[in-house]
Structures are given as structure tokens and as C-alpha cells.
Scaffold this motif. Structure first.
Motif, PDB file in Angstrom:
ATOM      1  N   LEU A   1       0.456  -1.315   0.318  1.00 55.41           N
ATOM      2  CA  LEU A   1       0.008  -0.259  -0.051  1.00 55.41           C
ATOM      3  C   LEU A   1       1.030   1.296  -0.211  1.00 55.41           C
ATOM      4  CD1 LEU A   1      -3.065   1.152  -0.269  1.00 55.41           C
ATOM      5  CD2 LEU A   1      -2.862   0.995   2.593  1.00 55.41           C
ATOM      6  N   ALA A   2       2.206   0.935   0.006  1.00 54.87           N
ATOM      7  CA  ALA A   2       3.371   2.632   0.126  1.00 54.87           C
ATOM      8  C   ALA A   2       3.737   2.821  -1.270  1.00 54.87           C
ATOM      9  CB  ALA A   2       4.375   2.210   0.905  1.00 54.87           C
ATOM     10  N   TYR A   3       3.418   1.891  -2.010  1.00 50.74           N
ATOM     11  CA  TYR A   3       2.957   2.598  -3.223  1.00 50.74           C
ATOM     12  C   TYR A   3       1.968   3.132  -3.623  1.00 50.74           C
ATOM     13  CZ  TYR A   3       3.515   2.093  -8.284  1.00 50.74           C
ATOM     14  OH  TYR A   3       3.677   2.316  -9.931  1.00 50.74           O
ATOM     15  N   VAL A   4       1.058   2.992  -3.136  1.00 49.56           N
ATOM     16  CA  VAL A   4       0.307   3.872  -3.800  1.00 49.56           C
ATOM     17  C   VAL A   4       0.342   5.014  -3.159  1.00 49.56           C
ATOM     18  CG1 VAL A   4      -2.792   3.983  -3.456  1.00 49.56           C
ATOM     19  CG2 VAL A   4      -2.002   1.687  -4.185  1.00 49.56           C
ATOM     20  N   GLN A   5       0.901   5.213  -1.774  1.00 50.81           N
ATOM     21  CA  GLN A   5       0.653   6.446  -1.047  1.00 50.81           C
ATOM     22  C   GLN A   5       1.925   7.322  -2.098  1.00 50.81           C
ATOM     23  OE1 GLN A   5       2.068   5.781   2.770  1.00 50.81           O
ATOM     24  NE2 GLN A   5       1.372   7.640   3.560  1.00 50.81           N
ATOM     25  N   ALA A   6       2.272   6.425  -2.336  1.00 53.13           N
ATOM     26  CA  ALA A   6       3.999   7.432  -2.889  1.00 53.13           C
ATOM     27  C   ALA A   6       3.479   7.835  -4.145  1.00 53.13           C
ATOM     28  CB  ALA A   6       5.032   6.432  -3.443  1.00 53.13           C
ATOM     29  N   PHE A   7       2.672   6.477  -5.013  1.00 51.87           N
ATOM     30  CA  PHE A   7       1.771   7.636  -6.127  1.00 51.87           C
ATOM     31  C   PHE A   7       1.197   8.773  -5.877  1.00 51.87           C
ATOM     32  CE2 PHE A   7      -1.101   7.054  -9.626  1.00 51.87           C
ATOM     33  CZ  PHE A   7      -0.464   6.348 -10.560  1.00 51.87           C
ATOM     34  N   LEU A   8       0.723   8.491  -4.855  1.00 53.17           N
ATOM     35  CA  LEU A   8      -0.802   9.971  -4.545  1.00 53.17           C
ATOM     36  C   LEU A   8       0.494  10.952  -3.967  1.00 53.17           C
ATOM     37  CD1 LEU A   8      -3.037   7.664  -2.220  1.00 53.17           C
ATOM     38  CD2 LEU A   8      -3.561   9.562  -4.042  1.00 53.17           C
ATOM     39  N   ASN A   9       1.178  11.097  -3.131  1.00 53.09           N
ATOM     40  CA  ASN A   9       2.248  11.635  -2.714  1.00 53.09           C
ATOM     41  C   ASN A   9       2.925  12.347  -3.780  1.00 53.09           C
ATOM     42  OD1 ASN A   9       0.934  12.460  -0.706  1.00 53.09           O
ATOM     43  ND2 ASN A   9       2.350  10.580   0.966  1.00 53.09           N
TER      44      ASN A   9
ATOM     45  N   ARG B   1      -4.418   9.544 -10.112  1.00 56.08           N
ATOM     46  CA  ARG B   1      -4.364   9.902  -8.563  1.00 56.08           C
ATOM     47  C   ARG B   1      -4.984  10.307  -8.077  1.00 56.08           C
ATOM     48  NH1 ARG B   1       0.914  14.268  -8.984  1.00 56.08           N
ATOM     49  NH2 ARG B   1      -0.982  15.392  -9.495  1.00 56.08           N
ATOM     50  N   GLU B   2      -5.449  11.436  -9.019  1.00 56.36           N
ATOM     51  CA  GLU B   2      -6.472  12.442  -8.265  1.00 56.36           C
ATOM     52  C   GLU B   2      -8.119  11.713  -7.521  1.00 56.36           C
ATOM     53  OE1 GLU B   2      -5.380  15.150  -6.981  1.00 56.36           O
ATOM     54  OE2 GLU B   2      -3.921  15.312  -7.958  1.00 56.36           O
ATOM     55  N   ALA B   3      -7.793  10.888  -8.709  1.00 60.13           N
ATOM     56  CA  ALA B   3      -9.432  10.182  -8.495  1.00 60.13           C
ATOM     57  C   ALA B   3      -9.186   8.945  -7.134  1.00 60.13           C
ATOM     58  CB  ALA B   3      -9.406   8.578  -9.242  1.00 60.13           C
ATOM     59  N   LEU B   4      -7.820   9.069  -6.940  1.00 58.71           N
ATOM     60  CA  LEU B   4      -7.045   7.800  -5.405  1.00 58.71           C
ATOM     61  C   LEU B   4      -7.048   9.008  -3.907  1.00 58.71           C
ATOM     62  CD1 LEU B   4      -4.658   5.698  -7.012  1.00 58.71           C
ATOM     63  CD2 LEU B   4      -6.768   5.205  -6.463  1.00 58.71           C
ATOM     64  N   ARG B   5      -7.147  10.307  -4.843  1.00 60.59           N
ATOM     65  CA  ARG B   5      -6.868  11.495  -3.733  1.00 60.59           C
ATOM     66  C   ARG B   5      -8.632  11.593  -4.008  1.00 60.59           C
ATOM     67  NH1 ARG B   5      -2.769  14.049  -2.327  1.00 60.59           N
ATOM     68  NH2 ARG B   5      -2.536  14.172  -5.200  1.00 60.59           N
ATOM     69  N   ALA B   6      -9.371  11.507  -4.272  1.00 58.61           N
ATOM     70  CA  ALA B   6     -11.334  11.643  -4.230  1.00 58.61           C
ATOM     71  C   ALA B   6     -11.925  10.358  -2.378  1.00 58.61           C
ATOM     72  CB  ALA B   6     -12.016  11.510  -5.493  1.00 58.61           C
TER      73      ALA B   6
ATOM     74  N   PRO C   1     -18.386   8.094  -5.711  1.00 57.54           N
ATOM     75  CA  PRO C   1     -18.735   7.215  -6.824  1.00 57.54           C
ATOM     76  C   PRO C   1     -17.982   7.833  -8.163  1.00 57.54           C
ATOM     77  CG  PRO C   1     -20.882   7.879  -5.620  1.00 57.54           C
ATOM     78  CD  PRO C   1     -19.749   7.992  -4.907  1.00 57.54           C
ATOM     79  N   PRO C   2     -17.734   9.428  -8.467  1.00 54.19           N
ATOM     80  CA  PRO C   2     -17.249   9.826  -9.365  1.00 54.19           C
ATOM     81  C   PRO C   2     -16.014   9.235  -9.383  1.00 54.19           C
ATOM     82  CG  PRO C   2     -18.842  11.156  -8.778  1.00 54.19           C
ATOM     83  CD  PRO C   2     -18.650   9.929  -7.575  1.00 54.19           C
ATOM     84  N   ALA C   3     -14.756   9.330  -8.423  1.00 53.57           N
ATOM     85  CA  ALA C   3     -13.616   8.839  -8.480  1.00 53.57           C
ATOM     86  C   ALA C   3     -14.093   7.162  -8.930  1.00 53.57           C
ATOM     87  CB  ALA C   3     -13.695   8.599  -7.351  1.00 53.57           C
ATOM     88  N   LEU C   4     -14.875   6.676  -8.215  1.00 58.82           N
ATOM     89  CA  LEU C   4     -14.834   5.048  -8.983  1.00 58.82           C
ATOM     90  C   LEU C   4     -14.772   4.394 -10.342  1.00 58.82           C
ATOM     91  CD1 LEU C   4     -16.747   3.339  -5.844  1.00 58.82           C
ATOM     92  CD2 LEU C   4     -14.173   3.194  -6.274  1.00 58.82           C
ATOM     93  N   VAL C   5     -15.432   5.331 -10.731  1.00 55.75           N
ATOM     94  CA  VAL C   5     -16.000   5.212 -12.169  1.00 55.75           C
ATOM     95  C   VAL C   5     -14.837   6.322 -13.268  1.00 55.75           C
ATOM     96  CG1 VAL C   5     -16.998   6.731 -14.538  1.00 55.75           C
ATOM     97  CG2 VAL C   5     -18.379   5.887 -12.488  1.00 55.75           C
ATOM     98  N   ILE C   6     -14.211   6.186 -12.403  1.00 53.30           N
ATOM     99  CA  ILE C   6     -12.519   6.780 -13.514  1.00 53.30           C
ATOM    100  C   ILE C   6     -11.863   5.663 -13.110  1.00 53.30           C
ATOM    101  CG2 ILE C   6     -10.321   8.638 -13.133  1.00 53.30           C
ATOM    102  CD1 ILE C   6     -12.393  10.650 -12.592  1.00 53.30           C
ATOM    103  N   LEU C   7     -11.082   5.184 -12.016  1.00 50.66           N
ATOM    104  CA  LEU C   7     -10.965   4.421 -11.598  1.00 50.66           C
ATOM    105  C   LEU C   7     -11.238   3.266 -12.184  1.00 50.66           C
ATOM    106  CD1 LEU C   7      -9.519   5.882  -9.112  1.00 50.66           C
ATOM    107  CD2 LEU C   7      -9.850   3.603  -7.921  1.00 50.66           C
ATOM    108  N   ASP C   8     -12.372   2.570 -12.875  1.00 49.32           N
ATOM    109  CA  ASP C   8     -12.523   1.522 -14.010  1.00 49.32           C
ATOM    110  C   ASP C   8     -12.507   1.819 -14.803  1.00 49.32           C
ATOM    111  OD1 ASP C   8     -13.829  -0.306 -11.465  1.00 49.32           O
ATOM    112  OD2 ASP C   8     -16.041   0.748 -11.904  1.00 49.32           O
ATOM    113  N   ARG C   9     -12.222   3.245 -15.316  1.00 54.24           N
ATOM    114  CA  ARG C   9     -12.617   3.701 -16.653  1.00 54.24           C
ATOM    115  C   ARG C   9     -10.155   3.264 -16.738  1.00 54.24           C
ATOM    116  NH1 ARG C   9     -10.970   8.365 -18.108  1.00 54.24           N
ATOM    117  NH2 ARG C   9     -12.222   9.452 -16.891  1.00 54.24           N
TER     118      ARG C   9
END
Length: 203
Positions: free
Chosen positions: A28-36, A81-86, A98-106
Motif C-alpha cells: 500500500l506504500a506504493y499507492v501512497q508514494a503514487f499519491l504524494n 492519482r486525483e481519483a485515488l485522492r478523492a 462514485p465519480p472517482a470509482l468511475v474514473i478508476l474503472d475506466r
């Protein structure tokens, strides 16, 4: 864990955290690094590590992915990155976005073919068989998928201060952490609230 040579960054290293807060555990630290890769902890407007396709490519190479990124690759990574931040902001109130989940799926549908996520008996997780920008995004999505399933993603939060957004791991027993750092953004928010209240009381 995969250790890379350029410039010696562990793929799953989230880096130094504000106020000595422990980073997210494991993958999960990879996702944290991705976000930051974007932050605004200072008073100088923060910083964007992915300021250009070349800068994004350098980040990819440092974490063991094939370098070279196009404008479209950069745009997709920032959108992810910004959808994950949401989602991490929504974790404060234990709700979905929900809007962020739509972006992640796309994004997942776009990057999956080139990334070719496959189960690994060595790591016990989905790993990208492909390489490059699509693999980097797909790995973030695979980790988030697994972390949502085991409940650990709920502890990855984004600081809600208007000028921050830093992703931090809430290790508190009751998941009550609110700020990346009480000393930084917590005090900022208290000071701003105090000034607003004092201003509203003036005739």
C-alpha cells in the motif's frame, strides 16, 4: 519487495512522512508514494513531481518501470492519482466517491491489456507482466483493489486541509486520524477557524 537501481528507490517505499508518521504498510506504500507525487505541505504552493512527461518517466524508471512517457500517459496517471485522492478524502467519513470509482474503472480498462496483471505465487498478489506507464498505473489499481477487499485501504486518507491533500496512513486504533500532521495542517486549520470566528464577531 523489488529494489531498483535508479536512483536506489524501493518500489514500495513511501518515503519520509510528515511529523514522523509511519508510512502505509507493505504494498500500500506504493499507492501512497503514487499519491504524494503532488503535495502542498509548505507555504510556497507545494510541488508537482510529475511536472512533465519527462519527469513522470524519471519517476517510473526510479521505481523499476521502463522509462519514457507521453503526454497521454502523464494525463492518465494524474487523472488516476486525483481519483485515488478523492477516495482517500472519502475515507475520512467512511463513504464512497462514485465519480472517482468511475474514473478508476475506466483507467483500469485502458491500462489492463498492456499491463497484463497476473497472479504471482512469489508475492501472493497481482503483478504487472508488462512494463512502463500502463504497468505503473495497473499496479496501483491492483493494490487498491486488494486493500479495499482486506479493509486496509480505509486507513489511507488524504489530508482535508484546502492546501494539502497529502496521503497519510491512519494507524490509530479507532481510525480517528484527520490530518497529515497535527502540527502542520491541524494547527493551520485551528488558526484559520479562530480567525474566521474572531472576524465574524467584529461589528
Amino acid at each position: 519487495m523489488v529494489t531498483v537501481n535508479l536512483p536506489g528507490v524501493d518500489r514500495f517505499d513511501a518515503g519520509q512522512q510528515p511529523a514522523g508518521r509511519p508510512p502505509a504498510p507493505g504494498r500500500l506504500a506504493y499507492v501512497q508514494a503514487f499519491l504524494n507525487t503532488f503535495w502542498d505541505l509548505g507555504r510556497d504552493g507545494g510541488g508537482e513531481l510529475w511536472s512533465s512527461p519527462a519527469a513522470y518517466g524519471a519517476w517510473l524508471r526510479a521505481r523499476g518501470f521502463a522509462g519514457g512517457a507521453s503526454d497521454a500517459d502523464l494525463e492518465r496517471a494524474i487523472e488516476l492519482r486525483e481519483a485515488l485522492r478523492a477516495l482517500c478524502l472519502a475515507n475520512h467519513d467512511a463513504v464512497d466517491a462514485p465519480p472517482a470509482l468511475v474514473i478508476l474503472d475506466r483507467v483500469a480498462r485502458a491500462v489492463a491489456p498492456a499491463a497484463a496483471l497476473t497472479p504471482s505465487l512469489r508475492t501472493g498478489a497481482l503483478e504487472p507482466a508488462g512494463d512502463g506507464p500502463d504497468a505503473a498505473c495497473a499496479l496501483a489499481l491492483a493494490i487498491v483493489f486488494a486493500a479495499r477487499a482486506d479493509g486496509s485501504f480505509a486507513r489511507l486518507k488524504a489530508c482535508p486541509h484546502a492546501h494539502c491533500g497529502w496521503a497519510f496512513y491512519d494507524g490509530s486504533r479507532n481510525r480517528s486520524g484527520q490530518w497529515c500532521s497535527m502540527r502542520i495542517c491541524g494547527n493551520r486549520t485551528k488558526g484559520e477557524t479562530f480567525r474566521r470566528r474572531r472576524g465574524s464577531r467584529r461589528p
